[in-house]
Design a protein around this motif. Structure first.
Motif, short mmCIF file in Angstrom:
data_model
loop_
_atom_site.label_atom_id
_atom_site.label_comp_id
_atom_site.label_asym_id
_atom_site.label_seq_id
_atom_site.Cartn_x
_atom_site.Cartn_y
_atom_site.Cartn_z
N ARG B 277 0.85 -1.41 0.03
CA ARG B 277 -0.03 -0.14 -0.01
C ARG B 277 0.83 1.36 0.07
O ARG B 277 1.80 1.19 0.59
CB ARG B 277 -0.97 -0.01 1.24
CG ARG B 277 -2.37 -0.32 1.06
CD ARG B 277 -3.12 -0.62 2.00
NE ARG B 277 -3.25 0.41 3.13
CZ ARG B 277 -3.49 0.23 4.17
NH1 ARG B 277 -4.73 -0.93 4.34
NH2 ARG B 277 -3.67 1.06 5.25
N ALA B 278 0.36 2.30 -0.77
CA ALA B 278 1.08 3.50 -0.72
C ALA B 278 1.30 4.20 0.31
O ALA B 278 2.33 4.72 0.81
CB ALA B 278 0.28 4.49 -1.76
N VAL B 284 6.89 3.59 5.99
CA VAL B 284 8.10 3.07 6.12
C VAL B 284 9.34 3.96 5.72
O VAL B 284 10.51 3.83 6.54
CB VAL B 284 8.17 1.68 5.14
CG1 VAL B 284 9.70 1.25 5.13
CG2 VAL B 284 7.19 0.78 5.82
N MET B 285 8.97 4.73 4.71
CA MET B 285 10.32 5.96 4.20
C MET B 285 10.46 6.67 5.35
O MET B 285 11.87 6.92 5.64
CB MET B 285 9.93 6.41 3.15
CG MET B 285 10.06 5.36 1.98
SD MET B 285 9.91 6.33 0.22
CE MET B 285 8.17 6.47 0.11
N GLU B 290 14.06 8.09 10.28
CA GLU B 290 13.92 8.28 11.87
C GLU B 290 15.06 7.37 12.23
O GLU B 290 15.87 7.73 13.18
CB GLU B 290 12.65 7.72 12.39
CG GLU B 290 12.54 7.81 14.01
CD GLU B 290 11.52 7.02 14.41
OE1 GLU B 290 10.67 6.46 13.96
OE2 GLU B 290 11.11 7.36 15.75
N MET B 291 15.41 6.17 11.84
CA MET B 291 16.20 5.15 12.28
C MET B 291 17.59 5.19 11.71
O MET B 291 18.37 4.65 12.20
CB MET B 291 15.69 3.63 12.49
CG MET B 291 14.40 3.53 12.94
SD MET B 291 14.59 3.78 14.91
CE MET B 291 12.98 4.15 15.70
N GLY B 292 17.53 5.99 10.67
CA GLY B 292 18.73 5.99 9.89
C GLY B 292 19.23 4.83 9.13
O GLY B 292 20.50 4.57 8.92
N TYR B 293 18.39 4.53 8.27
CA TYR B 293 18.67 3.45 7.11
C TYR B 293 18.01 3.81 6.08
O TYR B 293 17.23 4.74 5.93
CB TYR B 293 18.44 2.07 7.65
CG TYR B 293 17.06 1.72 7.44
CD1 TYR B 293 16.06 1.81 8.97
CD2 TYR B 293 16.05 1.04 6.57
CE1 TYR B 293 14.77 1.40 9.06
CE2 TYR B 293 14.83 0.76 6.65
CZ TYR B 293 14.31 0.90 7.92
OH TYR B 293 12.82 0.65 7.92
N GLU B 313 11.62 10.76 -5.24
CA GLU B 313 12.35 12.01 -4.09
C GLU B 313 13.43 11.05 -3.23
O GLU B 313 14.26 11.38 -3.00
CB GLU B 313 11.44 12.70 -3.58
CG GLU B 313 10.76 13.87 -4.43
CD GLU B 313 9.38 14.23 -3.65
OE1 GLU B 313 9.32 14.19 -2.53
OE2 GLU B 313 8.85 15.05 -4.42
N ASN B 314 12.76 9.73 -2.69
CA ASN B 314 13.53 8.93 -1.81
C ASN B 314 14.45 8.01 -2.58
O ASN B 314 15.17 7.23 -1.66
CB ASN B 314 12.63 8.35 -0.90
CG ASN B 314 12.12 9.24 0.19
OD1 ASN B 314 12.46 9.42 1.31
ND2 ASN B 314 10.71 9.74 -0.26
N GLY B 315 14.62 7.86 -3.76
CA GLY B 315 15.42 7.07 -4.48
C GLY B 315 14.92 5.59 -4.25
O GLY B 315 15.99 4.81 -3.89
N VAL B 316 13.79 5.28 -4.07
CA VAL B 316 13.52 3.92 -3.74
C VAL B 316 12.76 3.18 -4.95
O VAL B 316 11.95 3.99 -5.56
CB VAL B 316 12.57 3.77 -2.45
CG1 VAL B 316 12.15 2.44 -2.33
CG2 VAL B 316 12.92 4.68 -1.29
N CYS B 317 13.31 2.08 -5.20
CA CYS B 317 12.78 1.27 -6.55
C CYS B 317 11.35 0.43 -6.00
O CYS B 317 11.21 0.22 -4.95
CB CYS B 317 13.67 0.21 -6.75
SG CYS B 317 15.16 0.84 -7.80
#
Lengths: 428, 463
Positions: B277-278, B284-285, B290-293, B313-317
């Motif tokens: 889900r969007a 999650v992003m 927040e956690m640094g990964y 923007e987040n560079g996530v595939c």
């Protein structure tokens, strides 16, 4: 939007009353009849009174008949999806919406899909938009090897989906059937034979009630199976299981059998062909996912067809029902591979149109462009078995069908992500 | 139907993460990315090292083909040269003296197909209980498990993926029952006696996470946390905080779970997050920030089209099927235009299978997704579409410096197709892995037969 403009360009026909069957002709199209023959270029299809009236290159439509210019298009019969759950579930994984099987029901053979069917289900709408106009709706076995009675439906956008109610009884003798029956094939065969004998007794008026394992309703429901009035779909996969199915006719000669699954059917193709029993088969399954599928191969359908079996693709084995044309196209691809056995293009289309119809005893009535068959016609923007193609217009019983659904609405809403004026929830 | 049942049983997968544009490169698994302090690890980070070696190949020239090089480019009537296990050159007018020349006129050449999401080996055929090794479904977080310890190299599925799908590399993920399912492993698709013999040399590890319905169903069903989506996030966040505390603890004892989590926090291990889900992907992003990964890839991301901007923007595939939808609640909004809308938004698209059948037809999945886009006016060139199942997958897995495209110096992982790979009528004719010919449709002996299949019905059949 794009689709609408394509239609406007292609169609010179206005459907003022979409719920009414229209008489019309589609001219100058590439027409594939679905009967196994090769496609014909520059052909005409005429639909009158909700039925196919004429097909061919020599056909000259009455000048008064509305004409759809089929130039650049392909025309096929509506596809017939054999063994589906269309109309029985909104979301398979959401139990409340899922009427496919009845895990703790008191009845089994007596179960009938008809009252559970929802012709407005989204899966059905998506299947329709992918060119499927008829479907064999099959209950799932869970509480007994007898899953109950399935139906043949049309996928028209109206409240009356049933074409043939209680068309068949579904039973499984596969590994899963053995488990359901008590843990082995011995148990499933004992269960099957006992049920048929009790049903025979019931039909003969020799039903005592007390000594029987079947409920009265189940015994009654199996009567038409024993007499051959209702088809008997049996799921079996291993070559030895298929032979056991063929042997059933010795004890119950009137059974009108249809084999479902038959992953190892190619190993016994000659025997199946001799029996005349049609097969709704595994197609691209090529892995030994179960021990009963050790000899599975993508050439299963091609090899059975070469042996003379009436064979169609089992839609239940696709990852999604709407992959039907893709699977048929793969059977054509196999014909080009050394050592593999595929199908000609025409035969491949037949596995998803006329062959399922033949298995159902509906030869010449559905899944084919032939005078007298139902007016189910799909106009495609290219080769229907190719990945790049899609239906542009779909007719069922001569009535043009809406192709919109939840997916197309989402597509249109999210064509861009602009929310500068209002949230996406206002974009509809 | 079978696919759906498998997903419901918690065997289906989703994993993932990896950013298309920012992965660590060839040795990301072995070293920290430049610019970050060296790891404080005082233990062997690679205790099950790859023993894969390239098999012998001859210098080979594929002449006259239409070539999609994986980077988006298309070369007509061109030649591909393979030598010493590597891609040597792609172009026209190349000298082929001394090469085994293959007439590829009318045929097509692509990089080897890469599946970012597979459970082959962990859920092998036959899929009996004794083989069910893909979900350590006994605790909502199991970062300590490694998928490679479940892989059965004899799974016949590997051979079908090679012969029918042209798959030369694949990532095996632990399943999606758990919020944190464990480490993934990347394999070269070569038959081997041991999993080490298949391990892709130098590939970084991945880390499988799962959003949504699966973890809350599996553990809620057991009457324990998490039973809700908010429970999912609570358990995840606390686990990350504990891992950060572990990383900062100078007196720490070895802890396998935390070693993996610290590997993620240090950027050595790529997150592959099953998430449909969007709205959950967006959460999650934020959790990752927040956690640094960072998340490399969302898998099964059927709703990515709703947030193409955020993903870019987040560079996530987004690793996706072409058109699966509606088999569970969180897949209800799947649409076939997903990939095209993502491409239009400038986000990274990867086509994945999560299926021992689908892995044999990743090219067809990509073609369907392309066609769906074209029908709404998004015209994506064939070369770009080929990248969805080659170079983009490699980037998301952190192996793009070594494979995924036909650029000189890269591994000789190549497929010769007997027709356009974006047509339903085409199949691999020959497949090379590191320049070695491992499948040849016209040679029955150039077709692997697993131990399991020996002496069985259909042994050596073309399948």
């Amino acid at each position: 939007m794009i689709r609408a403009s394509l239609f406007a360009a292609a169609a010179a026909l206005a459907f003022a009353a979409p719920a009414m069957a229209q008489d019309f002709a589609i001219t100058n199209a590439t027409v594939a009849k679905g009967d196994g023959s090769a496609p014909i270029e520059g052909a005409t299809v005429i639909v009158r009174g909700g039925k196919i009236a004429a097909v061919g290159t020599e056909v000259r439509p009455d000048p008064a008949l509305p004409v759809i210019d089929g130039s650049g298009s392909w025309v096929t019969p509506g596809l017939v999806a054999a063994v589906t759950s269309l109309g029985l579930a909104d979301v398979d994984g959401v139990q409340e919406s899922n009427d496919i099987s009845a895990r703790t029901a008191r009845f089994n053979a007596a179960l009938d899909v008809v009252p559970a069917l929802n012709p407005a289900a989204q899966h059905l709408k998506v299947a329709r938009a992918n060119g499927i106009t008829r479907a064999v709706v099959t209950p799932g076995a869970s509480n007994s090897i007898f899953a109950g009675q399935g139906a043949v439906i049309d996928l028209g956008a109206d409240p009356q989906p049933v074409m043939k109610a209680r068309a068949f009884q579904m039973v499984t003798l596969s590994e899963s059937g053995a488990r359901i029956a008590g843990g082995s094939r011995k148990a499933s065969h004992a269960e099957l034979r006992n049920a048929l004998r009790e049903a025979r007794d019931f039909a003969a008026g020799k039903w005592s009630g007390e000594d029987n394992l079947l409920t009265r309703a189940d015994a009654e429901a199996l009567g038409p199976v024993i007499s051959g009035a209702q088809q008997f779909f049996i799921e079996a996969h291993r070559a030895s299981d298929i032979r056991a199915v063929l042997a059933l006719k010795q004890e119950f000669p009137r059974l009108d059998l249809v084999l479902v699954g038959a992953t190892e059917g190619w190993l016994v193709a000659g025997e199946i062909a001799k029996s005349g029993i049609p097969v709704i088969a595994e197609s691209l399954q090529d892995l030994p996912e179960r021990f009963e599928q050790i000899a599975s191969t993508q050439s299963n359908i091609g090899r059975m067809r070469a042996a003379g079996v009436t064979v169609s693709i089992n839609a239940a084995t696709l990852e999604n029902t709407h992959h039907y044309t893709q699977y048929a196209g793969n059977l054509v691809a196999l014909a080009r591979m050394p050592g593999a056995t595929g199908l000609s293009w025409g035969e491949a289309l037949a596995t998803i149109s006329s062959r399922p119809a033949e298995a159902l005893g509906l030869r010449g009535k559905i899944g084919v462009l032939k005078p007298g068959a139902v007016g189910d016609v799909v106009i495609w923007d290219g080769d229907p078995l190719e990945l790049s193609s899609a239906p542009m217009r779909v007719f069922i019983d001569g009535i043009e069908q809406p192709l919109e659904n939840h997916q197309t609405r989402l597509r249109d809403r999210y064509r861009d992500l602009d929310e500068s004026d209002l949230p996406k929830a206002y974009d509809w | 139907m079978s696919r759906v049942i498998r997903a419901l049983a918690g065997l289906g997968g989703a994993l993932a993460l990896a950013a298309c544009s920012t992965t660590g490169g060839a040795n990301a698994g072995a070293k920290s990315p430049s610019g970050t302090p060296p790891s404080k690890a005082d233990f062997n980070k690679n205790p099950f090292p790859s023993t894969y070696r390239a098999y012998p190949g001859a210098p080979t020239a594929l002449v006259g083909a239409t070539v999609f090089d994986g980077t988006g480019r298309q070369f007509d009537n061109s030649t591909v040269l393979l030598r010493d296990g590597k891609v040597e050159a792609v172009g026209s007018g190349l000298d082929t003296i001394g090469y085994t020349v293959i007439d590829a006129r009318g045929k097509f050449v692509t990089p080897g197909v890469i599946d970012i999401h597979s459970h082959l080996g962990d859920y092998p055929s036959p899929s009996v209980d004794a083989h069910s090794d893909g979900n350590e479904a006994t605790d909502p977080t199991t970062p300590e498990v490694w998928a490679e310890h479940s892989v059965w190299p004899q799974d016949p599925g590997f051979t079908r993926a090679l012969a029918n799908g042209g798959v030369t590399a694949l990532q095996i993920l632990p399943g999606s029952a758990n919020l944190m399912g464990g480490r993934t492993v990347t394999l070269k698709n070569v038959p081997a006696r041991t999993v080490q013999g298949m391990k892709f040399p130098g590939a970084p590890y991945g880390f499988k996470m799962a959003c949504g319905e699966n973890p809350k169903r599996v553990y809620g069903g057991k009457g324990r946390m998490p039973s809700t989506r908010m429970g999912n996030f609570a358990v995840n966040r606390q686990t990350w905080l504990d891992a950060k505390a572990y990383a900062a603890d100078k007196d720490r004892k070895r802890n396998l779970a935390n070693e993996t989590l610290v590997g993620v926090l240090e950027g050595e291990i790529l997150v592959h997050n099953h998430c449909y889900r969007a709205d959950e992907m967006a959460l999650v992003m934020d959790m990752a920030k927040e956690m640094g990964y960072r998340v490399s890839t969302f898998h099964h991301a059927v709703e990515s089209y709703k947030i193409g901007d955020l993903l870019r923007e987040n560079g996530v595939c987004s690793a996706i099927w072409a058109d699966w939808y509606g088999f569970k609640m969180e897949s209800y909004d799947g649409i076939p235009e997903n990939a095209a809308l993502l491409q239009q938004a400038g986000a990274c698209v990867v086509i994945h299978s999560d299926s021992d059948q689908g892995i044999q037809r990743l090219n067809q999945e990509a073609a369907k997704a392309q066609a769906a886009g074209k029908r709404i006016g998004i015209d994506i060139p064939d070369g770009v579409v080929v990248g969805w199942f080659t170079l983009n997958a490699a980037k998301a897995m952190g192996i793009d410096a070594m494979t995924g495209s036909l650029e000189p110096g890269k591994m000789g992982d190549v497929v010769l197709w007997n027709g356009d790979p974006l047509s339903v009528y085409s199949r691999p004719e020959k497949v090379w892995v590191d320049g070695a010919l491992l499948f040849d449709a016209s040679d029955p002996k150039r077709r692997p037969v697993s131990d399991f299949e020996l002496g069985q019905q259909g042994e050596g059949d073309v399948k």
